[in-house]
Design a protein around this motif. Sequence first.
Motif, PDB file in Angstrom:
ATOM      1  N   GLY A 106       0.744  -1.192   0.044  1.00  0.00           N
ATOM      2  CA  GLY A 106       0.199  -0.164   0.078  1.00  0.00           C
ATOM      3  C   GLY A 106       0.690   1.224   0.090  1.00  0.00           C
ATOM      4  N   VAL A 107       2.097   1.287  -0.388  1.00  0.00           N
ATOM      5  CA  VAL A 107       3.005   2.427  -0.168  1.00  0.00           C
ATOM      6  C   VAL A 107       3.534   2.569  -1.602  1.00  0.00           C
ATOM      7  CG1 VAL A 107       5.222   3.377   0.588  1.00  0.00           C
ATOM      8  CG2 VAL A 107       3.889   2.075   1.850  1.00  0.00           C
ATOM      9  N   THR A 108       3.403   3.944  -2.053  1.00  0.00           N
ATOM     10  CA  THR A 108       4.116   4.268  -3.220  1.00  0.00           C
ATOM     11  C   THR A 108       5.189   5.311  -3.012  1.00  0.00           C
ATOM     12  OG1 THR A 108       2.580   6.526  -3.587  1.00  0.00           O
ATOM     13  CG2 THR A 108       1.805   4.377  -4.343  1.00  0.00           C
ATOM     14  N   THR A 145      15.735  12.552  -3.794  1.00  0.00           N
ATOM     15  CA  THR A 145      15.079  12.213  -2.299  1.00  0.00           C
ATOM     16  C   THR A 145      13.703  11.292  -2.781  1.00  0.00           C
ATOM     17  OG1 THR A 145      15.975  14.152  -1.301  1.00  0.00           O
ATOM     18  CG2 THR A 145      14.148  13.323  -0.332  1.00  0.00           C
ATOM     19  N   SER A 146      13.528  10.463  -2.019  1.00  0.00           N
ATOM     20  CA  SER A 146      12.327   9.461  -2.065  1.00  0.00           C
ATOM     21  C   SER A 146      11.301  10.244  -0.986  1.00  0.00           C
ATOM     22  CB  SER A 146      12.384   8.176  -1.907  1.00  0.00           C
ATOM     23  OG  SER A 146      13.416   7.631  -3.069  1.00  0.00           O
ATOM     24  N   TRP A 147      10.104  10.006  -1.343  1.00  0.00           N
ATOM     25  CA  TRP A 147       9.006  10.487  -0.491  1.00  0.00           C
ATOM     26  C   TRP A 147       8.028   9.215  -0.607  1.00  0.00           C
ATOM     27  CZ3 TRP A 147      10.810  14.532   1.986  1.00  0.00           C
ATOM     28  CH2 TRP A 147      11.565  15.614   1.240  1.00  0.00           C
ATOM     29  N   VAL A 148       7.853   8.828   0.650  1.00  0.00           N
ATOM     30  CA  VAL A 148       6.840   7.580   0.641  1.00  0.00           C
ATOM     31  C   VAL A 148       5.351   8.014   0.995  1.00  0.00           C
ATOM     32  CG1 VAL A 148       8.514   6.004   1.118  1.00  0.00           C
ATOM     33  CG2 VAL A 148       7.230   7.118   3.269  1.00  0.00           C
ATOM     34  N   ARG A 149       4.219   7.556   0.551  1.00  0.00           N
ATOM     35  CA  ARG A 149       3.066   7.987   0.537  1.00  0.00           C
ATOM     36  C   ARG A 149       2.329   6.644   0.943  1.00  0.00           C
ATOM     37  NH1 ARG A 149       3.955  13.141  -0.652  1.00  0.00           N
ATOM     38  NH2 ARG A 149       5.363  13.509  -2.314  1.00  0.00           N
ATOM     39  N   GLU A 183      -3.494   8.097   3.275  1.00  0.00           N
ATOM     40  CA  GLU A 183      -3.101   9.506   2.900  1.00  0.00           C
ATOM     41  C   GLU A 183      -3.402   9.563   1.382  1.00  0.00           C
ATOM     42  OE1 GLU A 183       1.298  10.401   2.525  1.00  0.00           O
ATOM     43  OE2 GLU A 183       1.189   8.818   4.066  1.00  0.00           O
ATOM     44  N   ARG A 184      -3.009   8.751   0.578  1.00  0.00           N
ATOM     45  CA  ARG A 184      -3.207   9.034  -0.951  1.00  0.00           C
ATOM     46  C   ARG A 184      -4.589   8.903  -1.404  1.00  0.00           C
ATOM     47  NH1 ARG A 184      -2.108   4.518  -3.487  1.00  0.00           N
ATOM     48  NH2 ARG A 184      -1.063   3.331  -1.821  1.00  0.00           N
ATOM     49  N   ARG A 185      -5.522   8.162  -0.493  1.00  0.00           N
ATOM     50  CA  ARG A 185      -6.856   8.320  -0.626  1.00  0.00           C
ATOM     51  C   ARG A 185      -7.536   9.649  -0.555  1.00  0.00           C
ATOM     52  NH1 ARG A 185      -8.429   4.378   2.465  1.00  0.00           N
ATOM     53  NH2 ARG A 185      -9.479   5.579   4.122  1.00  0.00           N
ATOM     54  N   ILE A 186      -7.156   9.990   0.540  1.00  0.00           N
ATOM     55  CA  ILE A 186      -7.646  11.446   1.201  1.00  0.00           C
ATOM     56  C   ILE A 186      -6.966  12.403  -0.006  1.00  0.00           C
ATOM     57  CG2 ILE A 186      -7.362  13.406   2.785  1.00  0.00           C
ATOM     58  CD1 ILE A 186      -8.791  11.135   4.002  1.00  0.00           C
ATOM     59  N   ASN A 234      -0.776  10.414   7.331  1.00  0.00           N
ATOM     60  CA  ASN A 234       0.707  10.478   6.628  1.00  0.00           C
ATOM     61  C   ASN A 234       1.557   9.485   7.237  1.00  0.00           C
ATOM     62  OD1 ASN A 234      -0.914  12.480   5.534  1.00  0.00           O
ATOM     63  ND2 ASN A 234       0.771  13.315   4.483  1.00  0.00           N
ATOM     64  N   ILE A 235       2.145   8.510   6.693  1.00  0.00           N
ATOM     65  CA  ILE A 235       2.951   7.486   7.482  1.00  0.00           C
ATOM     66  C   ILE A 235       4.481   8.190   7.524  1.00  0.00           C
ATOM     67  CG2 ILE A 235       2.114   5.636   6.259  1.00  0.00           C
ATOM     68  CD1 ILE A 235       4.292   5.449   4.223  1.00  0.00           C
ATOM     69  N   SER A 236       4.751   9.226   7.065  1.00  0.00           N
ATOM     70  CA  SER A 236       6.098   9.989   7.172  1.00  0.00           C
ATOM     71  C   SER A 236       5.444  11.438   7.595  1.00  0.00           C
ATOM     72  CB  SER A 236       6.978  10.031   6.034  1.00  0.00           C
ATOM     73  OG  SER A 236       8.152  10.903   6.357  1.00  0.00           O
ATOM     74  N   PRO A 237       5.126  11.903   8.762  1.00  0.00           N
ATOM     75  CA  PRO A 237       4.699  13.044   9.325  1.00  0.00           C
ATOM     76  C   PRO A 237       5.499  14.370   9.097  1.00  0.00           C
ATOM     77  CG  PRO A 237       4.151  11.515  11.020  1.00  0.00           C
ATOM     78  CD  PRO A 237       5.002  10.855   9.944  1.00  0.00           C
ATOM     79  N   LYS A 238       4.997  15.357   8.676  1.00  0.00           N
ATOM     80  CA  LYS A 238       5.837  16.574   8.597  1.00  0.00           C
ATOM     81  C   LYS A 238       5.243  17.683   9.452  1.00  0.00           C
ATOM     82  CE  LYS A 238       8.348  15.255   5.003  1.00  0.00           C
ATOM     83  NZ  LYS A 238       7.417  14.050   4.718  1.00  0.00           N
ATOM     84  N   ILE A 239       5.932  18.143  10.433  1.00  0.00           N
ATOM     85  CA  ILE A 239       5.291  18.965  11.592  1.00  0.00           C
ATOM     86  C   ILE A 239       6.459  20.155  11.516  1.00  0.00           C
ATOM     87  CG2 ILE A 239       5.101  19.531  13.940  1.00  0.00           C
ATOM     88  CD1 ILE A 239       3.487  16.912  12.665  1.00  0.00           C
ATOM     89  N   ARG A 240       5.546  21.320  11.360  1.00  0.00           N
ATOM     90  CA  ARG A 240       6.254  22.788  11.016  1.00  0.00           C
ATOM     91  C   ARG A 240       7.369  22.784  10.134  1.00  0.00           C
ATOM     92  NH1 ARG A 240       7.796  26.577  14.573  1.00  0.00           N
ATOM     93  NH2 ARG A 240       6.454  28.017  13.543  1.00  0.00           N
TER      94      ARG A 240
END
Length: 518
Positions: A120-122, A134-138, A142-145, A338-344
């Motif tokens: 389930g990860v792209t 740089t790879s970004w995992v989703r 989160e992809r459905r949203i 999001n499996i890799s959260p981004k905070i601030r």
Amino acid sequence: MRLMKHLARPFFLFLVAVVNLVEGAFASSRHAYRLLLVPGFERVRWGLGAWRAWANFYHAYDRVPAYRAYIDSLGGKPEILLDHVTKPDLTSIPEMDKESYVRKYSQEERVLGGILPSTGVTVDESSGSSGTPTSWVRGRTERRITTRMMQMTFHRITGEGETIFILNAFALGAWATGMNVAISLSDTTILKSTGPNLDKIINTIHEFGPRFRYVVMGYPPFLKTLADDPRLDWSKFTIDAAFGGEGVSESLRGYLLKKFHRVVGSYGASDLEVNMALESELTINLRRALLTDERLREAIIRVGYGVTPMIFQYNPLAYHLEENAKGELVATISRPYNISPKIRYNIHDRGHVLRFGELRRILKRLGREDVLKASNRNLDLPLLFIYGRSDMSIEYYGAKVTPDSLREILFGLDILAPVLSTFRLISYEDAAHNKRMEVAIELVDAAVFAHPIETLQDTVFTKLAAMNGDFLNAWKRTATPENMPELKIYAFNTGPFEGGQRRLKNEYVASKIIYDKL
């Protein structure tokens, strides 16, 4: 009032959990998801978005090994206070960016639980100006949203009554924008991913004929090249343009509108999400008004930046956006999926936010309510103003090019370094509305460059492409032969260097990189 009282935290966590549950249920349909954005609930969305960001901070701290280590290295969990007793003030939470966080910790350390899910990860990628992709995992949820949000905003542009045929002209492969567009829109439209290929786009339009409403999605310079192509009889087709990766001037938008029926942009970042904010009829009308109304400019934008910003609207339930002391945009993805959260997270764009109610008050005070009246179907969503990069990079077909990378190349060339005084990275729009990239080199006083400029140009851009994968993609795959990057050599104190440096430090990016003359 302190937020960390034992009774307050459980209450707000419960409130956020309810919002998350409702959003997850509505994500099954873009029509249902639209209910979260109905007019009249601006204050509720704004406050709940901040609380979601607050909750997601603790969620990330508890479940993401890298984020816990990052926060602990900066003094541990900060004390978060209430702002006006209505929402949390998140400014005590340390900022993160690609250098301080993404490159410091491994990919798996940055995901929930410290383990990348096996299904389930792209994965998409960007290289920016660093040269190392740089790879970004989703993840699946989160992809459905994100898909529902992109579908909803897209159909708001095009309408629901026509059959839409999307031609995805963004760079293909693992590149973030092209990949996410294809994933998000394929199940609600007809979609063909051509990449930035004029022949494929024109042949497809001719092959399928005028029955469809076409939407070409790509970088602005490519859309300009398509508009100039004589092989299309534009009067026979209905073709819209959707752009991203960089901004446009209103003069370029006007030029494109001679061929395209609509020209609308979106804002995002591969670090975060590629479709965080969208232009609307309101934001386009407001931007045009700013070009001619000095009082409006002074009341709304940062006039000291010397540019007319791009303006978008965004969903505050999904993104908590702030402006830091340097004028940079700091973004928190408020959703917990999001499996890799981004905070601030600081992507180093200059920008700020204006709430819809405040805009309405300013327009009323200045007698410019016509801006609102001229716009149909206004959503009371906050407005996002983007002025460009704060790190002095320029954009070329979506690739970010920095002075630092060029400095390393130019001063490393034995045939150039002895006669090189300084250089300047220039982005400009020519008389035909093409957005151009130029590397301008100033020679030392009385020096002469005795080698072919064409050879130097090819050497410099080849080395830059080796360092910057996004530039390689733009240069070799996206840019047209008529809009290649240029390198020019100027004698001392001539051309763009005439008058010398105006500041103590060298100016490596041309000042007044403007989208419209002010």
